[in-house]
Enzyme design. Structure first.
Site, mmCIF file in Angstrom:
data_model
loop_
_atom_site.group_PDB
_atom_site.id
_atom_site.type_symbol
_atom_site.label_atom_id
_atom_site.label_comp_id
_atom_site.label_asym_id
_atom_site.label_seq_id
_atom_site.Cartn_x
_atom_site.Cartn_y
_atom_site.Cartn_z
ATOM 1 N N MET A 75 -1.842 12.567 9.723
ATOM 2 C CA MET A 75 -2.518 13.726 10.286
ATOM 3 C C MET A 75 -4.023 13.759 10.041
ATOM 4 O O MET A 75 -4.688 14.735 10.351
ATOM 5 C CB MET A 75 -1.884 15.020 9.758
ATOM 6 C CG MET A 75 -0.428 15.174 10.099
ATOM 7 S SD MET A 75 -0.161 15.062 11.874
ATOM 8 C CE MET A 75 1.597 14.812 11.903
ATOM 9 N N CYS A 76 -4.565 12.685 9.477
ATOM 10 C CA CYS A 76 -6.007 12.626 9.243
ATOM 11 C C CYS A 76 -6.743 12.260 10.526
ATOM 12 O O CYS A 76 -6.320 11.374 11.267
ATOM 13 C CB CYS A 76 -6.322 11.582 8.179
ATOM 14 S SG CYS A 76 -5.956 12.114 6.520
ATOM 15 N N HIS A 77 -7.853 12.950 10.730
ATOM 16 C CA HIS A 77 -8.718 12.629 11.865
ATOM 17 C C HIS A 77 -9.563 11.404 11.538
ATOM 18 O O HIS A 77 -10.006 11.250 10.394
ATOM 19 C CB HIS A 77 -9.670 13.796 12.153
ATOM 20 C CG HIS A 77 -8.996 15.024 12.634
ATOM 21 N ND1 HIS A 77 -8.364 15.902 11.786
ATOM 22 C CD2 HIS A 77 -8.829 15.519 13.882
ATOM 23 C CE1 HIS A 77 -7.848 16.894 12.489
ATOM 24 N NE2 HIS A 77 -8.113 16.689 13.773
ATOM 25 N N MET A 117 -9.288 13.334 1.790
ATOM 26 C CA MET A 117 -8.298 12.263 1.889
ATOM 27 C C MET A 117 -8.959 10.891 1.831
ATOM 28 O O MET A 117 -8.396 9.954 1.255
ATOM 29 C CB MET A 117 -7.463 12.405 3.157
ATOM 30 C CG MET A 117 -6.580 13.638 3.172
ATOM 31 S SD MET A 117 -5.515 13.788 1.711
ATOM 32 C CE MET A 117 -4.561 12.282 1.818
ATOM 33 N N GLU A 118 -10.145 10.770 2.380
ATOM 34 C CA GLU A 118 -10.860 9.501 2.334
ATOM 35 C C GLU A 118 -11.251 9.147 0.897
ATOM 36 O O GLU A 118 -11.148 7.987 0.481
ATOM 37 C CB GLU A 118 -12.090 9.554 3.244
ATOM 38 C CG GLU A 118 -11.756 9.513 4.719
ATOM 39 C CD GLU A 118 -11.135 10.794 5.299
ATOM 40 O OE1 GLU A 118 -10.667 10.738 6.453
ATOM 41 O OE2 GLU A 118 -11.128 11.845 4.621
ATOM 42 N N ASP A 132 -3.550 -5.731 -8.054
ATOM 43 C CA ASP A 132 -3.249 -6.958 -7.316
ATOM 44 C C ASP A 132 -3.999 -8.156 -7.885
ATOM 45 O O ASP A 132 -3.429 -9.238 -8.032
ATOM 46 C CB ASP A 132 -3.592 -6.777 -5.837
ATOM 47 C CG ASP A 132 -3.316 -8.032 -5.041
ATOM 48 O OD1 ASP A 132 -2.169 -8.536 -5.089
ATOM 49 O OD2 ASP A 132 -4.253 -8.529 -4.381
#
Length: 164
Positions: A75-77, A117-118, A132
């Site tokens: 749902m992120c733009h 969110m970013e 990793d």
């Protein structure tokens, strides 16, 4: 009862319409961490990890993750970012052999929706990249906690996490 903003009249997921929101400068800062063993700490600080400069690769991964957040969070733009910065620091307690990398990601934009969110995605991707790159020297690393530290801009105003 509040309106569910991410569902349409049929109860199906939708991306929120932000076309009427004001353009403002928006900044979000998020943090994560990864606890590593003494060998991994030495590899990172001495630059002896066989895969290369751990922090340099994690930095690039974080920036790429911030730029691509809308590709993995449904749902992120998609947002035109104006800046992404990632900083690493150590929290070390040699008596208990505790070696923690602290990651702080700051993301900026000038737009109609925020960049929380970013920033969270960037901090998470940095921690995952460190894992990793270092897993050959120990798979017992611990990632987290990951959290938003602050955000500015937007109709909901500013936010700053209060110390625990």
């Amino acid at each position: 009862m509040s309106e569910l903003t991410h569902f349409n009249e049929q109860g199906r997921a939708k991306m929120v319409d932000v076309s009427d929101k004001s353009i403002t400068t928006r900044i979000a800062v998020a943090t994560s961490s990864i606890v590593v063993n003494e060998t991994i700490h030495s590899q990172i600080t001495e630059g002896t990890n066989k895969k290369g400069d751990v922090f340099a690769v994690a930095q690039v991964a974080a920036i790429m993750a911030a730029k691509n957040t809308s590709s993995i969070i449904p749902m992120c733009h998609p947002i035109a970012l104006t800046g992404v910065d990632v900083r690493f620091s150590w929290n070390i307690d040699e008596t208990s052999h505790h070696y923690e990398v602290r990651i702080e990601a700051e993301v900026k934009t000038k737009g109609v929706t925020g960049v929380e969110m970013e920033a969270l995605t960037a901090a998470s991707a940095a921690a995952l990249t460190i894992y990793d790159m270092c897993k050959a020297a120990g798979k017992d690393m611990i990632i987290g906690p990951t959290m938003l530290l602050s955000k500015t801009g937007g109709k909901n105003g500013d936010y700053a996490r209060q110390p625990d």
